[in-house]
Write a protein that holds these residues in place. Sequence first.
Motif, PDB file in Angstrom:
ATOM      1  N   ARG A 170      14.543  11.768   5.792  1.00  0.00           N
ATOM      2  CA  ARG A 170      13.191  11.211   5.999  1.00  0.00           C
ATOM      3  C   ARG A 170      12.803  10.302   4.833  1.00  0.00           C
ATOM      4  N   ALA A 171      13.183  10.670   3.610  1.00  0.00           N
ATOM      5  CA  ALA A 171      12.866   9.827   2.443  1.00  0.00           C
ATOM      6  C   ALA A 171      13.566   8.473   2.558  1.00  0.00           C
ATOM      7  N   LEU A 172      14.824   8.465   2.980  1.00  0.00           N
ATOM      8  CA  LEU A 172      15.543   7.207   3.160  1.00  0.00           C
ATOM      9  C   LEU A 172      14.856   6.351   4.222  1.00  0.00           C
ATOM     10  N   ALA A 173      14.403   6.985   5.295  1.00  0.00           N
ATOM     11  CA  ALA A 173      13.690   6.258   6.352  1.00  0.00           C
ATOM     12  C   ALA A 173      12.368   5.691   5.839  1.00  0.00           C
ATOM     13  N   LEU A 174      11.671   6.437   4.997  1.00  0.00           N
ATOM     14  CA  LEU A 174      10.401   5.943   4.441  1.00  0.00           C
ATOM     15  C   LEU A 174      10.607   4.691   3.594  1.00  0.00           C
ATOM     16  N   ILE A 175      11.672   4.672   2.820  1.00  0.00           N
ATOM     17  CA  ILE A 175      11.967   3.478   2.016  1.00  0.00           C
ATOM     18  C   ILE A 175      12.217   2.292   2.939  1.00  0.00           C
ATOM     19  N   SER A 176      12.974   2.505   3.988  1.00  0.00           N
ATOM     20  CA  SER A 176      13.252   1.443   4.957  1.00  0.00           C
ATOM     21  C   SER A 176      11.953   0.936   5.584  1.00  0.00           C
ATOM     22  N   GLU A 177      11.061   1.844   5.925  1.00  0.00           N
ATOM     23  CA  GLU A 177       9.768   1.468   6.498  1.00  0.00           C
ATOM     24  C   GLU A 177       8.934   0.671   5.499  1.00  0.00           C
ATOM     25  N   MET A 178       9.027   1.014   4.221  1.00  0.00           N
ATOM     26  CA  MET A 178       8.295   0.280   3.192  1.00  0.00           C
ATOM     27  C   MET A 178       8.807  -1.159   3.090  1.00  0.00           C
ATOM     28  N   ILE A 179      10.107  -1.334   3.226  1.00  0.00           N
ATOM     29  CA  ILE A 179      10.672  -2.689   3.224  1.00  0.00           C
ATOM     30  C   ILE A 179      10.126  -3.471   4.421  1.00  0.00           C
ATOM     31  N   ASP A 180      10.072  -2.818   5.579  1.00  0.00           N
ATOM     32  CA  ASP A 180       9.536  -3.472   6.778  1.00  0.00           C
ATOM     33  C   ASP A 180       8.063  -3.812   6.606  1.00  0.00           C
ATOM     34  N   GLN A 181       7.313  -2.967   5.893  1.00  0.00           N
ATOM     35  CA  GLN A 181       5.898  -3.236   5.633  1.00  0.00           C
ATOM     36  C   GLN A 181       5.738  -4.543   4.868  1.00  0.00           C
ATOM     37  N   LYS A 182       6.600  -4.746   3.864  1.00  0.00           N
ATOM     38  CA  LYS A 182       6.533  -5.975   3.074  1.00  0.00           C
ATOM     39  C   LYS A 182       6.877  -7.171   3.962  1.00  0.00           C
ATOM     40  N   LYS A 183       7.899  -7.031   4.781  1.00  0.00           N
ATOM     41  CA  LYS A 183       8.284  -8.127   5.668  1.00  0.00           C
ATOM     42  C   LYS A 183       7.152  -8.469   6.632  1.00  0.00           C
ATOM     43  N   GLY A 184       6.435  -7.431   7.078  1.00  0.00           N
ATOM     44  CA  GLY A 184       5.305  -7.643   7.977  1.00  0.00           C
ATOM     45  C   GLY A 184       4.144  -8.348   7.320  1.00  0.00           C
ATOM     46  N   LEU A 185       4.070  -8.253   5.987  1.00  0.00           N
ATOM     47  CA  LEU A 185       3.006  -8.914   5.241  1.00  0.00           C
ATOM     48  C   LEU A 185       3.405 -10.331   4.831  1.00  0.00           C
ATOM     49  N   GLN A 191       0.836  -1.196   0.000  1.00  0.00           N
ATOM     50  CA  GLN A 191       0.000   0.000   0.000  1.00  0.00           C
ATOM     51  C   GLN A 191       0.875   1.250   0.000  1.00  0.00           C
ATOM     52  N   THR A 192       0.548   2.200  -0.868  1.00  0.00           N
ATOM     53  CA  THR A 192       1.262   3.479  -0.913  1.00  0.00           C
ATOM     54  C   THR A 192       1.030   4.228   0.396  1.00  0.00           C
ATOM     55  N   VAL A 193       2.094   4.826   0.905  1.00  0.00           N
ATOM     56  CA  VAL A 193       1.983   5.651   2.102  1.00  0.00           C
ATOM     57  C   VAL A 193       2.383   7.077   1.744  1.00  0.00           C
ATOM     58  N   THR A 194       1.757   8.021   2.410  1.00  0.00           N
ATOM     59  CA  THR A 194       2.117   9.427   2.254  1.00  0.00           C
ATOM     60  C   THR A 194       2.344  10.013   3.640  1.00  0.00           C
ATOM     61  N   TYR A 195       3.059  11.103   3.643  1.00  0.00           N
ATOM     62  CA  TYR A 195       3.469  11.715   4.896  1.00  0.00           C
ATOM     63  C   TYR A 195       3.832  13.160   4.572  1.00  0.00           C
ATOM     64  N   HIS A 196       3.637  14.046   5.507  1.00  0.00           N
ATOM     65  CA  HIS A 196       4.151  15.400   5.319  1.00  0.00           C
ATOM     66  C   HIS A 196       4.707  15.924   6.632  1.00  0.00           C
ATOM     67  N   GLU A 197       5.606  16.868   6.495  1.00  0.00           N
ATOM     68  CA  GLU A 197       6.220  17.481   7.655  1.00  0.00           C
ATOM     69  C   GLU A 197       6.642  18.897   7.276  1.00  0.00           C
ATOM     70  N   VAL A 198       6.685  19.753   8.272  1.00  0.00           N
ATOM     71  CA  VAL A 198       7.229  21.097   8.081  1.00  0.00           C
ATOM     72  C   VAL A 198       8.565  21.138   8.828  1.00  0.00           C
ATOM     73  N   PHE A 199       9.641  21.219   8.054  1.00  0.00           N
ATOM     74  CA  PHE A 199      10.982  21.238   8.620  1.00  0.00           C
ATOM     75  C   PHE A 199      11.417  22.672   8.885  1.00  0.00           C
ATOM     76  N   ALA A 200      12.234  22.845   9.892  1.00  0.00           N
ATOM     77  CA  ALA A 200      12.758  24.165  10.247  1.00  0.00           C
ATOM     78  C   ALA A 200      14.139  24.358   9.625  1.00  0.00           C
ATOM     79  N   GLY A 201      14.539  25.599   9.557  1.00  0.00           N
ATOM     80  CA  GLY A 201      15.896  25.911   9.115  1.00  0.00           C
ATOM     81  C   GLY A 201      15.944  26.487   7.726  1.00  0.00           C
TER      82      GLY A 201
END
Length: 171
Positions: A154-169, A132-142
């Motif tokens: 954050r994008a690298l972390a999202l890819i890692s989370e997507m891999i974990d999603q597949k493993k969880g399935l 399943q596609t996931v979306t996310y938003h954040e307002v970063f400072a600086g």
Amino acid sequence: MQIDDDILAAASALIAKCTANGEMIATAESCTGGLITGALTGVDGSSSVVDCGFVTYSNEAKHELIGVKTALLEQHGAVSEPVARAMCEGALDRAPNASIAVSVTGIAGPGGGTATKPVGLVHFGCAGKGRQTVTYHEVFAGDRHAVRKATVLRALALISEMIDQKKGLGG
């Protein structure tokens, strides 16, 4: 180009995780202008994991290269959840070998922000084959560099989370 050590460390860990799980990555980048792909390809072994990267800074590029509908861009604007979703799904569809695609679209600054879409707002999308596609938003400072760096991490972390999603399935 010098890539920050923390970004290289995150990219290296992700390359190892993708290798171990047989994943290939595509990116669809707007506000980062290719920095996610650059971080990944800065790591030894990335050629077995990185399929392709689409730098789609303009709305026309988003439409022509990864199939984001013009009506979607007109209705929601480039910096929006629906466009981030369409970007990652379009990149996944157009990448010849990718199993995961990440997208980023945002306002890195220093100008361009509004009351409803401030500087630092970034929308992310992550799509994976059979997931399943996931979306996310954040307002970063600086400043611009800080926003883009935080976006890459954050994008690298999202890819890692997507891999974990597949493993969880059970994938």
